[in-house]
Design an enzyme around this catalytic site. Structure first.
Site, PDB file in Angstrom:
ATOM      1  N   LYS A   1       0.830  -1.200   0.000  1.00 47.66           N
ATOM      2  CA  LYS A   1       0.000   0.000   0.000  1.00 47.66           C
ATOM      3  C   LYS A   1       0.870   1.257   0.000  1.00 47.66           C
ATOM      4  CE  LYS A   1      -3.824  -0.577   2.374  1.00 47.66           C
ATOM      5  NZ  LYS A   1      -4.485  -0.828   3.682  1.00 47.66           N
TER       6      LYS A   1
ATOM      7  N   ARG B   1      -3.257   3.223   8.533  1.00 48.08           N
ATOM      8  CA  ARG B   1      -3.603   2.046   7.708  1.00 48.08           C
ATOM      9  C   ARG B   1      -2.469   1.040   7.671  1.00 48.08           C
ATOM     10  NH1 ARG B   1      -4.780   4.738   2.002  1.00 48.08           N
ATOM     11  NH2 ARG B   1      -6.004   2.846   1.640  1.00 48.08           N
TER      12      ARG B   1
ATOM     13  N   GLY C   1      -8.514  -8.090   4.488  1.00 46.87           N
ATOM     14  CA  GLY C   1      -9.343  -8.142   5.690  1.00 46.87           C
ATOM     15  C   GLY C   1      -8.627  -8.643   6.932  1.00 46.87           C
TER      16      GLY C   1
ATOM     17  N   MET D   1      -5.818  -7.239   8.480  1.00 47.77           N
ATOM     18  CA  MET D   1      -5.253  -6.268   9.396  1.00 47.77           C
ATOM     19  C   MET D   1      -6.087  -4.999   9.448  1.00 47.77           C
ATOM     20  SD  MET D   1      -1.302  -7.157   9.179  1.00 47.77           S
ATOM     21  CE  MET D   1      -1.300  -6.468   7.606  1.00 47.77           C
TER      22      MET D   1
ATOM     23  N   ARG E   1      -3.190  -1.150  -6.654  1.00 49.06           N
ATOM     24  CA  ARG E   1      -2.246  -2.275  -6.696  1.00 49.06           C
ATOM     25  C   ARG E   1      -2.563  -3.095  -7.938  1.00 49.06           C
ATOM     26  NH1 ARG E   1      -5.329  -4.990  -1.683  1.00 49.06           N
ATOM     27  NH2 ARG E   1      -7.310  -4.834  -2.734  1.00 49.06           N
TER      28      ARG E   1
ATOM     29  N   HIS F   1      -5.878 -43.170  -2.059  1.00 44.70           N
ATOM     30  CA  HIS F   1      -5.640 -43.742  -3.394  1.00 44.70           C
ATOM     31  C   HIS F   1      -6.510 -43.045  -4.430  1.00 44.70           C
ATOM     32  CE1 HIS F   1      -6.392 -46.689  -6.663  1.00 44.70           C
ATOM     33  NE2 HIS F   1      -5.090 -46.882  -6.543  1.00 44.70           N
TER      34      HIS F   1
ATOM     35  N   SER G   1      16.286 -42.188 -15.797  1.00 43.79           N
ATOM     36  CA  SER G   1      15.029 -41.498 -15.551  1.00 43.79           C
ATOM     37  C   SER G   1      14.841 -41.435 -14.040  1.00 43.79           C
ATOM     38  CB  SER G   1      13.875 -42.250 -16.220  1.00 43.79           C
ATOM     39  OG  SER G   1      12.662 -41.623 -15.871  1.00 43.79           O
TER      40      SER G   1
ATOM     41  N   CYS H   1      10.389 -39.012 -14.252  1.00 49.46           N
ATOM     42  CA  CYS H   1       9.070 -39.588 -14.513  1.00 49.46           C
ATOM     43  C   CYS H   1       8.217 -39.683 -13.256  1.00 49.46           C
ATOM     44  CB  CYS H   1       9.200 -40.953 -15.163  1.00 49.46           C
ATOM     45  SG  CYS H   1       9.982 -42.182 -14.115  1.00 49.46           S
TER      46      CYS H   1
END
Ligand code: ADP
Ligand code: MG
Ligand code: MG
Length: 902
Positions: A29, A98, A107, A109, A343, A459, A786, A854
């Site tokens: 900010k 701020r 929301g 702080m 921002r 699984h 691999s 892999c």
């Protein structure tokens, strides 16, 4: 002299001293307020107290030396600039205090507005506002409310309750109907609430208000909800927040004042246009709180054309400056526009791609930057189908969103039934208590999977994610009865054949069919949407960015595929070969019988007969895969899992034997199986008789597989195709193991291949730590490596995935021992180091050694960047992840400026 040498550390920056690059120090900010100030935009004057001051305060509980003096000095220059003094009874300067950390924590702080008001200055404020008593008392009551709640932890409901009472006494729901007297009364009520809870009067000293508010903002960094949020979002805990002290401007001065928020493009779709909300006669927090209904920003044009035009001009300017979507907070005070925040705005996955594409079109960014601005996680999100929940559908159960997407279909309870019904062209949802490897075919055939047990690492969840299939797991309100082919939920019974819908993102389960929209991005990848000829901004942007990623990347992307269908799909998704074709599924289903014969073989010739029967079946499987991957390399892994995985579970066999004996049936075969299962039982199957070890103790097993691969390749070549098989030996830890397998394989290959021109490579997985550490030796016998990073992670850490994910990972994540599960993203320092060592020493011993990965990590964005850095040749991942890996491999190049360790 000595005293003057200790120059104070600088803790406070005027807005004119900062800029947008200083987010670490000034918070997002503060850095952006400074940037806008320096752009000459109308920002109310103010200053920022740094995150360093916050860190020092939090470490010691005291303001660091020099901070108080610097605040004083900056306040004085603010007062001089404004020609007012903080809380002056005649003409008070008011400020907001701020919070603002490096990363936005919405929301989380605190902010306090109207600091500097007290019993005297409220009168001065009214006089300065042309005798607007209502405005002055409204501002004062807001101060007591916010200050009480934020700084002194007075329960917010009490203030809200008092406000409601004042409104109902007046017979209204609208706070604008409260007049100055009502608000003066409310201030009295608020003060009483304040002193009841704090044991003191509301502070009348403006400087004391300011100091207490600053401390409260510092402390809000460690509020419980902020701590929790940071842990979830993986924001470091020690950054601290900056504090911005900003001259108040007033949107609540009357109908010619107001406050609003705006986006420079639609954060949902990325479309260009004017998006925002405006609320007349209100202070900023009212918009968020939803106190009154806002109007679309466009309506401001009627209310105040000058401010509206000015705002649009500023929005265009900000976009051009930040070269991105910006979000904005503004306030209009009696026709004068003030910018209070901007921002680079958050956006959906779709908007991220669309906006990046548009900005390239507009010439604001180049394609490298566009590639940098999107990511694989967003792309993955765009590849799932979505529910069209336009009419109200009520979920009947909620489980864990285990694998995202939306699926509707007919309920089935067994894998076999799923396969049958899918073959009839029905879309099915496979419902199980939990799944096991035998359900694999059913899971492939199903549109979605619903289980009543198991979490994100069950699984069902893991396999479904790998396949990109929708899955809700652990929906425990559901009572599954497989033999009766039904489940019950919320007093209702759902039978086989009924339709349900599951949302794998939210975990919600619906009865009946919720319409599903296919993903346009998948349609594009599959080739059914032509980006040049359709009017779809998302598809065009994805196409453009993917094309650039493909042009940039050095890593090839292969796929893990065990069937021709998977191979074909992956190829459409851009796979450049197969990096892992598992052969174990070729031992399942109706081939189990043969495998049992193989395992139980006792008499001479029995094993050979079983292997001989398996050979043509395997050959046919490979032929299909080689055909689909014509011209591209296909790495086939010789059989890996312990053989008892192919036999029925011990308990089930024991019951079968007992029941059959009871009935006086012939149990010879069952008993033999049971004995075999007992004999083959392992305490640690993960570390037992599997992989290359199997090949070395079961004569003829690997030979049969090698022959099937070579014969299939030759058959393809005879048919005019090009098969490029790479035979991969699993679980090698010593070069001698590989040499033994290799010697046998080479003989068979030479015999089968003859002069067909087929070339077969032989290589190994690197998945046992010893293999990584002796890679120089192993490379002598391997044409490729691999990395099997799943096993390498298990063995590197010494834990088995199935046992630990549910047992203690949550605690390790909580304690920060893991930032993220090492099965999700490669552990660079440990397991990654093994990869690095093996890559370097392997290549040193055999230049040109082919290197790939892999494990599931091959499709994880962060891991792809690591494999790029280490200099691997390719990553291999599930078909669905192929586009993600392509994108990330391209991003890895633009982010490292093309450099890697090769
Ligand atoms: P958040 O980070 O939660 O958005 P802010 O610090 O931006 O909190 O402030 C909350 C609201 O108060 C915003 O709507 C903002 O525009 C408004 N606000 C903050 N400072 C001032 C000021 N100096 N003058 C007028 N309104 C302000
Ligand atoms: Mg804000
Ligand atoms: Mg393995």
């Amino acid at each position: 002299m000595a005293a003057q040498e200790t120059v104070d550390h600088k803790y406070v920056y005027d807005f004119s001293e900062g800029n947008k690059e200083l987010k670490d120090l000034l918070g997002g900010k503060g850095a952006n307020l400074a940037e806008m100030t320096n752009l000459g935009l109308p920002v109310p004057p103010g200053f920022t107290i740094t995150t360093e001051a916050c860190q020092a305060y939090l470490a010691t509980g005291q303001q660091p030396d020099g901070l108080a003096g610097q605040i004083e000095a900056h306040l004085e220059s603010l007062e001089r600039a404004m020609g007012k003094r903080l809380g002056d009874p005649q003409d008070p300067l008011l400020v907001s205090v701020r919070s603002g950390a490096k990363f936005s924590m919405p929301g989380m702080m605190e902010t306090v507005l109207n600091v500097g008001l007290n019993d005297q200055s409220v009168v001065g404020l009214s006089a300065q506002a042309g005798g607007n008593d209502r405005f002055a008392w409204d501002s004062y009551r807001r101060l007591i409310q916010m200050f009480g709640k934020t700084v002194c932890e007075v329960p917010g409901e009490e203030f809200e309750h008092a406000l409601d009472e004042a409104k109902s006494a007046k017979g209204t729901h609208n706070d604008l109907d409260l007049d100055a007297d009502d608000l003066r009364g409310l201030v009295d009520a608020y003060k009483k609430i304040f002193s009841k809870h704090t044991g003191r009067e509301f502070p009348q000293q403006p400087r004391e208000q300011l100091d207490l508010a600053i401390r409260a903002v510092f402390e809000s960094w460690n509020a419980e909800r902020a701590v929790l949020y940071r842990r979830q979002e993986r924001i470091p805990a020690d950054l601290g927040t900056a504090v911005n002290v900003v001259t108040m401007v007033f949107g609540n001065l009357g109908p010619d004042s107001g406050t609003g928020v705006a986006f420079t493009r639609d954060p949902a779709s990325g479309a260009q246009g004017i998006y925002g909300d405006y609320l007349a006669n209100a202070q900023g927090e009212d918009v968020v709180a939803g106190i009154r209904n806002t109007v679309p920003l466009q309506e401001l044009e009627q209310l105040d054309k000058t401010s509206y035009d000015q705002l649009l001009g500023i929005m265009a300017r900000l976009e051009e400056h930040y070269k991105d979507l910006c979000d904005i907070e503004f306030t209009i005070e009696r026709g004068k526009l003030w910018m209070l925040q901007t921002r680079v705005g958050k956006r959906t996955a779709a908007a991220a791609f669309v906006i990046a594409g548009q900005l390239v079109d507009e010439g604001l960014i180049d394609l490298d930057e566009a590639l940098h601005r999107v990511n694989g996680a967003q792309l993955a999100q765009l590849m799932f189908p979505r529910f069209q929940l336009d009419h109200e559908f009520q979920p009947v159960a909620k489980g864990i969103g285990a694998s995202p997407g939306a699926a509707s279909g007919t309920v089935v309870f067994t894998s076999a039934r799923a396969v049958e019904m899918a073959a009839e062209g029905k879309s099915v949802i496979l419902v199980r208590r939990e799944t096991n490897p035998d359900d694999l075919n059913g899971m492939i055939a199903a549109q979605g999977i619903l289980t009543s047990r198991g979490g994100k690492t069950s699984h069902a969840a893991v396999v479904a994610r790998g396949m990109g299939k929708t899955c809700v797991s652990g929906a425990d309100e559901i009572e599954v009865n497989v033999p009766a082919k039904r489940f019950t939920v919320a007093g209702q019974t759902v039978n086989e054949g009924d339709v349900v819908s599951i949302d794998g993102t939210t975990g919600k389960v619906y009865l009946g069919e919720v319409p599903v929209m296919p993903s346009e991005v998948v349609q594009y990848f599959e080739g059914s949407l032509d980006p040049e000829h359709i009017d779809n901004a998302l598809v065009r942007a994805v196409h453009r960015i993917m094309t650039h990623a493909d042009g940039m990347r050095r890593l090839a992307v292969r796929t893990n595929a065990d069937t021709g269908a998977d191979a074909a799909r992956a190829r459409r998704f851009g796979a450049e070969g197969i990096g892992l074709c598992r052969t174990e599924h070729m031992f399942l289903g109706d081939r189990r019988e043969l495998v049992e014969r193989l395992i139980l073989a006792r008499a001479p010739g029995e094993r050979e007969a079983a292997l001989e029967a398996l050979l043509p079946l395997q050959r046919a499987d490979f032929e299909e895969i080689f055909r689909e991957m014509d011209g591209l390399p296909v790495t086939v892994r010789l059989i890996d899992p312990p053989l008892h995985e192919f036999l029925p579970p011990l308990e089930q066999l024991a019951v079968n034997v007992a029941v059959a004996q009871e009935r006086g049936e012939d149990v010879a075969k069952e008993e033999a199986l049971l004995a075999a299962v007992r004999r083959m039982h392992e305490e640690n199957p993960m570390l037992g008789l599997r992989g290359v070890r199997l090949g070395l103790v079961i004569p003829g097993l690997f030979a049969m597989q090698v022959r099937a691969i070579a014969e299939a390749a030759v058959a393809c070549a005879r048919g005019g195709g090009v098969a490029r098989p790479e035979i991969m030996v699993p679980l090698v830890g010593a070069v001698q193991e590989l040499e033994t397998v290799r010697a046998e394989a080479e003989k068979i290959i030479a015999e089968v291949v003859g002069d067909s021109g087929v070339e077969v490579l032989i290589g190994t997985m690197i998945e046992v730590p010893r293999a990584a550490l002796t890679a120089g030796q192993i490379a002598e016998a391997a044409e490729f490596f691999s990395f099997g990073t799943n096993d390498l992670t298990q063995m590197g850490w010494g834990f088995s995935r199935d046992d630990v994910e549910g047992a203690f990972f949550w605690r390790y994540l909580e304690l920060g021992i893991f930032g993220i599960s090492p099965f999700e993203s490669i552990d660079r320092d440990g397991v990654g180091r093994l990869v690095r060592i093996a890559a370097e020493e392997g290549r040193a011993a055999r230049p040109g050694l082919k290197l790939g990965v892999c494990g599931e990590h091959g499709g994880d964005p962060d891991s792809v960047h690591f494999f790029h850095e280490v200099g691997l040749d390719y990553v291999s991942c599930s078909p669905f992840r192929v586009p993600v890996a392509r994108l990330e491999a391209g991003r890895a190049v633009v982010e490292t400026g093309g450099s890697d360790s090769r």
